[in-house]
Scaffold this motif. Sequence first.
Motif, PDB file in Angstrom:
ATOM      1  N   ARG A  19       2.247   7.353  -6.483  1.00  0.00           N
ATOM      2  CA  ARG A  19       1.168   8.278  -6.858  1.00  0.00           C
ATOM      3  C   ARG A  19       1.172   9.562  -6.043  1.00  0.00           C
ATOM      4  O   ARG A  19       0.288  10.391  -6.193  1.00  0.00           O
ATOM      5  N   ILE A  20       2.151   9.725  -5.160  1.00  0.00           N
ATOM      6  CA  ILE A  20       2.236  10.895  -4.276  1.00  0.00           C
ATOM      7  C   ILE A  20       0.933  11.049  -3.491  1.00  0.00           C
ATOM      8  O   ILE A  20       0.361  12.144  -3.393  1.00  0.00           O
ATOM      9  N   ASP A  21       0.435   9.946  -2.961  1.00  0.00           N
ATOM     10  CA  ASP A  21      -0.787   9.978  -2.148  1.00  0.00           C
ATOM     11  C   ASP A  21      -0.358  10.225  -0.698  1.00  0.00           C
ATOM     12  O   ASP A  21      -0.154   9.295   0.087  1.00  0.00           O
ATOM     13  N   ILE A  22      -0.227  11.505  -0.342  1.00  0.00           N
ATOM     14  CA  ILE A  22       0.375  11.904   0.925  1.00  0.00           C
ATOM     15  C   ILE A  22      -0.335  11.338   2.152  1.00  0.00           C
ATOM     16  O   ILE A  22       0.320  10.865   3.093  1.00  0.00           O
ATOM     17  N   PRO A  23      -1.666  11.364   2.244  1.00  0.00           N
ATOM     18  CA  PRO A  23      -2.312  10.818   3.446  1.00  0.00           C
ATOM     19  C   PRO A  23      -1.963   9.358   3.717  1.00  0.00           C
ATOM     20  O   PRO A  23      -1.772   8.973   4.874  1.00  0.00           O
ATOM     21  N   ILE A  24      -1.851   8.541   2.671  1.00  0.00           N
ATOM     22  CA  ILE A  24      -1.499   7.134   2.875  1.00  0.00           C
ATOM     23  C   ILE A  24      -0.050   7.017   3.328  1.00  0.00           C
ATOM     24  O   ILE A  24       0.267   6.232   4.242  1.00  0.00           O
ATOM     25  N   ILE A  25       0.846   7.787   2.726  1.00  0.00           N
ATOM     26  CA  ILE A  25       2.250   7.739   3.117  1.00  0.00           C
ATOM     27  C   ILE A  25       2.396   8.131   4.585  1.00  0.00           C
ATOM     28  O   ILE A  25       3.108   7.471   5.359  1.00  0.00           O
ATOM     29  N   MET A  26       1.725   9.212   4.983  1.00  0.00           N
ATOM     30  CA  MET A  26       1.783   9.647   6.378  1.00  0.00           C
ATOM     31  C   MET A  26       1.194   8.583   7.301  1.00  0.00           C
ATOM     32  O   MET A  26       1.769   8.271   8.352  1.00  0.00           O
TER      33      MET A  26
ATOM     34  N   LEU B 210       0.840  -1.203   0.000  1.00  0.00           N
ATOM     35  CA  LEU B 210       0.000   0.000   0.000  1.00  0.00           C
ATOM     36  C   LEU B 210       0.874   1.252   0.000  1.00  0.00           C
ATOM     37  O   LEU B 210       0.600   2.220  -0.729  1.00  0.00           O
ATOM     38  N   ALA B 211       1.936   1.260   0.818  1.00  0.00           N
ATOM     39  CA  ALA B 211       2.834   2.407   0.877  1.00  0.00           C
ATOM     40  C   ALA B 211       3.562   2.614  -0.446  1.00  0.00           C
ATOM     41  O   ALA B 211       3.728   3.750  -0.909  1.00  0.00           O
ATOM     42  N   TRP B 212       4.001   1.528  -1.062  1.00  0.00           N
ATOM     43  CA  TRP B 212       4.714   1.638  -2.337  1.00  0.00           C
ATOM     44  C   TRP B 212       3.822   2.231  -3.424  1.00  0.00           C
ATOM     45  O   TRP B 212       4.251   3.092  -4.201  1.00  0.00           O
ATOM     46  N   GLN B 213       2.589   1.784  -3.479  1.00  0.00           N
ATOM     47  CA  GLN B 213       1.648   2.344  -4.443  1.00  0.00           C
ATOM     48  C   GLN B 213       1.394   3.822  -4.165  1.00  0.00           C
ATOM     49  O   GLN B 213       1.294   4.632  -5.096  1.00  0.00           O
ATOM     50  N   ALA B 214       1.306   4.186  -2.876  1.00  0.00           N
ATOM     51  CA  ALA B 214       1.059   5.585  -2.513  1.00  0.00           C
ATOM     52  C   ALA B 214       2.254   6.466  -2.878  1.00  0.00           C
ATOM     53  O   ALA B 214       2.079   7.613  -3.316  1.00  0.00           O
ATOM     54  N   ILE B 215       3.472   5.947  -2.702  1.00  0.00           N
ATOM     55  CA  ILE B 215       4.670   6.710  -3.049  1.00  0.00           C
ATOM     56  C   ILE B 215       4.712   6.984  -4.551  1.00  0.00           C
ATOM     57  O   ILE B 215       5.054   8.095  -4.985  1.00  0.00           O
TER      58      ILE B 215
END
Length: 306
Positions: free
Chosen positions: A268-275, A261-266
Amino acid sequence: MWAYLIRRIGESLLILLGISLVTFVLLYLVPADPARQIAGRSATAETVANIRAQLGLDQPFHIQYIRYLGNLLHGDLGRSYLQRTEVAELIEARMPATLLLMLAAIVVELILGLTIGAVAALKRNSALDQTLMVFSFVTISAPQFVVGILLLYVFAVQLQWFPIGGYGTFAHLVLPAVTIGLLGTGWYSRMMRSSMIDVLAQDYVRTARAKGLGRLRIILRHVAPNAILPIIAMIGIDIGLFMSGIVVVESVFGWPGIGQLAWQAIQRIDIPIIMGVTLVSACFIVLGNLIADLVAPLVDPRIKLK
């Protein structure tokens, strides 16, 4: 005990606050624009500006961070920019898979690491000892994505003993757990070897031998319980290593955990998921170290909590 626990919890909260601030600053400085990612390449500047305003990205840094902390105090990790789903729900759905993989990896590293370290200590300076230490060095040095791909090629493609990827059965769990566990195996084996060599040289071990106790009984009753003490602290530290390595390993094996999930968020620059993933991972690291500190006195009463 309670005073120590309260102090450690306070320190843990400060650590988590610092991690949230550093992560927020780094993501704030990323040149990519999440609003542009959401709107698409063909979107007009006005559309991008509207999305940025809706997400609060047009506000100063300190306003954004304070607002994030306020939501965090209410258990709100935010909402995914692209998936339009609560981050807490996404993490909750994937957490069981990650915890299962982490537990399996700990079992792998403990079994292999402690066994290799004990054998190397008992066969100190022999060819077997040197071979085992070389193996430990290789497992520590090898990148996990290389180890994962190599295991996939040999055991999934060539031998076809295990599936190439996926989730759901014990067979799916073996290769990713071994990939993560091998890194810890190297550290545990070297630590166990060093610790056992020190314990074997202690006076009480020589006294036990002088009394005529069998070698196996000496090792199990006197050597192993004392040699394993440093390992307990390492388990808590390992959780941090696992949470960083899981991102790569879950991506290689298609394991549906928070690492993937984190890799996919990184990407796509999906900041809430990364945080969200970063803070949840940090919580596990802090909790793992706290548990290790609390368990150590139970194993060795000589250790006092201060």
